[in-house]
Design an enzyme around this catalytic site. Structure first.
Site: not given
Ligand code: PAF
Length: 282
Positions: A31, A35
């Site tokens: 991530l 994100h």
């Protein structure tokens, strides 16, 4: 507190008690700030934020690419906790695709050009896993990054065509200060490749600048992108496109909303980016 769930049954049980509306952020992990922006959008709009982390084998056209996709459960869970995500579903592969799984979502014309042409089967794999995630989570909203513009279009089309009740929401691309779009794949760039990678943004902005100056020839805009890419020895352009923003058909003349997009290789690492061109009134 962020709860981590592994099985369909655990997910179902947690969702049964979750306040609505539910916001879903489907990811393949590793991530990053892009994100995080999706999680924040969900947190702002929805009562429950669900992040799924699953490196989907069916959307990789090459096994090597699947194998080298970066993964770190601890790192990803720390980010989800920081972003106050309510539920994280991190299933093993057999929870998504049981042994007797035998269905594919067949995607249409929107999935044909660009990424679809460069990566056969990719969008079928994306659409199949996203349909499963939409069915399992039953979210009111699902958030995707505009960096993968064609993916958003294919998923939105699928959700409409299959009458899936989840609304697909596209969120702006998040960039490094030098213009490089955040992507899990940036991790693989060597320092020299990382320094060269903002060439994608420069190529898009060169074409956009030509369009702002009145250029309406699709080929001239594609040539403007190619010229910038050619100035960077580490960059190997795979495609450049100036396409209709609704159909993704390549344009001879730009007369309405369009999408500039490109895919570029730096050694084994492949990056994509895009820039929308608004219509005449935009
Ligand atoms: O964009 C991604 O990370 C993936 O394609 C998605 C939407 C999570 C499906 O695996």
């Amino acid at each position: 507190m962020t709860r981590v769930l592994r099985t369909r049954a655990e997910l179902r049980a947690a969702l049964a008690r979750a306040p609505r509306p539910i916001g879903l952020v489907p990811t393949m992990g590793w991530l990053h700030g892009g994100h995080r922006a999706l999680m924040r959008r969900a947190r702002d709009a929805d009562a429950t934020t669900v992040v799924t982390i699953f490196v989907n084998p069916r959307q990789f056209d090459q096994a090597a690419d699947f194998g080298r996709y970066p993964r770190s459960e601890a790192r990803d869970l720390a980010i989800c906790a920081e972003e106050e995500v309510d539920l994280v579903w991190m299933p093993p592969v057999e929870e998504v695709y049981p042994a007797d799984f035998d269905t594919r979502v067949s995607v249409g014309a929107l999935a044909g050009p660009l990424e679809g042409a460069a990566r056969p089967g990719h969008f079928e794999g994306v659409a199949t896993v996203v349909a499963i995630l939409f069915a399992l989570v039953g979210a009111e909203h699902a958030y995707f990054g505009q960096k993968d513009a064609q993916q958003v279009m294919v998923i939105r089309r699928m959700a409409l065509d299959l009458a899936l009740p989840t609304e697909v929401i596209a969120c702006p691309t998040v960039r490094e200060p030098d213009g490089l779009a955040l992507s899990s794949r940036n991790f693989h760039l060597s320092p020299a490749e990382r320094a060269a990678a903002p060439v994608l943004r420069r190529a898009l902005l060169a074409a956009r600048g030509r369009w702002e100056a009145g250029e309406r020839s699709g080929e001239a805009l594609r040539a403007a992108m190619r010229a910038v890419l050619a100035s960077e020895p580490l960059a190997e352009g795979e495609y450049v496109s100036c396409a209709d923003a609704e159909t993704l058909a390549e344009l001879e003349r730009v007369q309405g909303p369009a999408l500039l997009s490109l895919a570029v290789r730096f050694g084994p690492t492949r990056l994509i980016d895009n820039e929308p061109l608004p219509g005449p009134a935009g």
